[in-house]
Scaffold this active site. Structure first.
Site, mmCIF file in Angstrom:
data_model
loop_
_atom_site.group_PDB
_atom_site.id
_atom_site.type_symbol
_atom_site.label_atom_id
_atom_site.label_comp_id
_atom_site.label_asym_id
_atom_site.label_seq_id
_atom_site.Cartn_x
_atom_site.Cartn_y
_atom_site.Cartn_z
ATOM 1 N N GLY A 55 5.943 4.057 -6.871
ATOM 2 C CA GLY A 55 5.768 5.484 -7.161
ATOM 3 C C GLY A 55 5.153 5.712 -8.524
ATOM 4 N N GLY A 76 5.221 6.209 -11.942
ATOM 5 C CA GLY A 76 6.217 6.027 -12.985
ATOM 6 C C GLY A 76 5.918 6.765 -14.269
ATOM 7 N N LYS A 101 -1.584 11.203 -16.883
ATOM 8 C CA LYS A 101 -1.111 9.820 -16.949
ATOM 9 C C LYS A 101 -0.542 9.580 -18.335
ATOM 10 C CE LYS A 101 -2.337 5.096 -15.734
ATOM 11 N NZ LYS A 101 -3.374 4.205 -15.180
ATOM 12 N N GLY A 128 7.737 6.275 -19.273
ATOM 13 C CA GLY A 128 6.830 7.254 -18.694
ATOM 14 C C GLY A 128 5.632 7.586 -19.555
ATOM 15 N N ASP A 187 -0.872 -1.078 -4.311
ATOM 16 C CA ASP A 187 -0.595 0.269 -4.814
ATOM 17 C C ASP A 187 -1.694 0.759 -5.745
ATOM 18 O OD1 ASP A 187 0.856 -1.889 -6.391
ATOM 19 O OD2 ASP A 187 0.924 -0.262 -7.840
ATOM 20 N N ASP A 222 -6.701 3.236 -10.943
ATOM 21 C CA ASP A 222 -5.609 2.659 -11.737
ATOM 22 C C ASP A 222 -6.072 1.460 -12.572
ATOM 23 O OD1 ASP A 222 -3.519 4.336 -11.542
ATOM 24 O OD2 ASP A 222 -2.283 3.079 -10.255
#
Length: 484
Positions: free
Chosen positions: A81, A83, A103, A116, A244, A254
């Site tokens: 997920g 994070g 982000k 986070g 992912d 990503d």
């Protein structure tokens, strides 16, 4: 920004609502005018700064973190997920809707004991590579801005928190489907729900039935193959090709310890956390297929295995054909109408012989291709020859190349065409590192200069020649850490 909230309203079991936690003393570090236009933003205002830094609400935003799982370095992690990425919703623009995500916006239910946050160096790198890849013609997510702060965060040492404002056509990953197949067993209805949403949002020409699902998966296979062909042709190593990190739309996604090749090296590893080279540059095509196989496995509750296998069997052909198209353009070779498998293999061997020569002679990948823009292809004596140590081997290759090339009637136009596909400027890791060091010292000029140069990677930009040079010894083949 004007938002719609289709994911938020239609897929409530696919996310957790969570609000960003603001960063202290937010300030703009980077801004992309190109990306701003995609969602009808004009300029970076203070009100926008407060909203995108998490210190004020953005009107119309919903704020959520998506849940998914994934295979990381070959092993399945059942719950991942977002994070540290918080999605505001789908912002509307003249070319359609774009997910807007912060982000580094703070912890979420999927942070797995993390803070986070994103550090400034990783935020700057993601901003630069997103825009660099786009202007090179490689499918990718985009980056609107980097917002800095004076908030300390701890990784290997104390660093400063920052936020990358990412835009994506979709944040749906291979791992979303894996989660509702493996981690939430018996959730075939959720797979179908996610499939139907994906088709309605991004493939409206396909029907939400088995025929549509089969056509969709074949498209995902082809788009993934084309993406990786782009990476191999341009000399880009992603570094963390976990499932992912794979976009369902075939976009680069990503970014972490990525790298563009300096000296050509087939087995180049850009990720310090990948000592065995699972995600080495030359392994990317095979990993792309492996990841698609994991996606196919997750789709077996809704698509018959035979249909999934039939689509997977198209991957290699799609990859090779797109790679050939890109590499023929780099070499100036004419596309063959209705080429045979034998002819394609001959071209692959010609390309492969040249990259082997580049590796043996430790040549810079991008700069060597750029030299084709000064090559007189009709001359028996190549201007490239002096770059090579083994002259006999080069001469043999060059003779085969000229035979395949044929007669070039307009040499100047041919050279210009080579310069339109072989970039002069790429985002070398050492250039990104120099820009990051300057930002740490309070100087944004090198970052802005690098960003602007990367917007026109094929242009000469003679005033920026220093950014096209091979890296210094300290900057050659830098390997980056996953920490961010």
């Amino acid at each position: 920004m004007k938002f719609k909230q289709d994911f938020f309203t239609q897929l409530p079991e696919f996310y957790a609502q969570v609000y960003p936690q603001g960063i202290s003393n937010p300030h703009w570090l980077a801004w992309s005018e190109d990306v701003a236009k995609l969602i009808d933003l004009q300029q970076p205002t203070d009100a926008l700064l407060q909203g995108l830094s998490g210190n004020a609400a953005v009107e119309g935003a919903s704020y959520y973190a998506q849940v998914y799982s994934g295979h990381q370095f070959g092993g399945y992690t059942p719950r991942l997920g977002d994070g540290r990425s918080i999605i505001l919703g789908e912002a509307l623009g003249p070319q359609g809707a774009w997910d807007v995500a912060l982000k580094g916006g703070g912890p979420t239910p999927y942070s797995r004991h993390g803070d986070g946050r994103a550090v400034m160096r990783s935020a700057v790198r993601e901003f630069l590579v997103s825009e660099a890849l786009h202007h090179l013609g490689v499918p990718t997510t985009r980056a609107l801005a980097v917002i800095g702060s004076d908030m300390p965060v701890w990784r290997e040492s104390q660093e400063t928190a920052a936020i990358t404002v990412r835009l994506a056509r979709s944040h749906i990953r291979f791992g979303h489907f894996e989660f509702f197949c493996h981690s939430e067993r018996g959730q075939a209805d959720k797979l179908t729900q996610l499939l139907n949403f994906t088709l309605k949002q991004h493939y409206p020409h396909l029907s939400c039935d088995l025929a549509g699902y089969k056509a969709w998966f074949l498209q995902v296979v082809q788009d993934t193959a084309k993406l990786i062909a782009h990476w191999q042709a341009i000399g880009f190593a992603h570094g963390v090709m976990n499932t992912d990190n794979m976009s369902i739309l075939g976009d680069s996604f990503d970014f972490g310890p990525f790298a563009f090749l300096d000296t050509f090296q087939e087995d180049f590893i850009c990720n310090h956390s990948d000592p065995e080279g699972r995600y080495a540059f030359g392994q990317q095509p095979g990993i792309g297929l492996w990841n698609l196989q994991r996606l196919a496995q997750a789709l077996t509750p809704v698509i018959p295995s035979d249909d999934l296998i039939a689509a997977l069997n198209q991957y290699q052909h799609a990859l090779v054909q797109h790679y050939l198209m890109l590499m023929r353009a780099k070499l100036g070779l004419a596309e063959r109408a209705d080429s045979t498998a034998e002819q394609d293999q001959q071209d692959l061997e010609l390309i492969g012989r040249f990259t082997v020569l580049m590796e043996k002679n430790q040549l810079d990948y991008s700069n060597t291709w750029r030299r084709f823009g000064q090559l007189d292809p009709s001359s028996a004596h190549s201007s490239l020859r002096d770059d090579f140590i083994d002259l006999n081997e080069f001469d043999a290759w060059y003779q085969a190349y000229q035979t395949r090339l044929g007669k070039v009637t307009d040499i100047e136009a041919w050279q210009q065409a080579r310069n339109s596909v072989n970039p002069k400027y790429i985002l070398r890791n050492y250039l990104a590192q120099e820009a990051i060091i300057a930002v740490e010292e309070g100087n944004l000029a090198p970052l802005e200069r690098l960003h602007q140069v990367l917007r026109q990677p094929f242009a000469e930009q003679v005033e920026h020649e220093d950014l096209a040079k091979r890296p210094p010894d300290w900057g050659q083949g830098l390997i980056m850490s996953c920490s961010s």
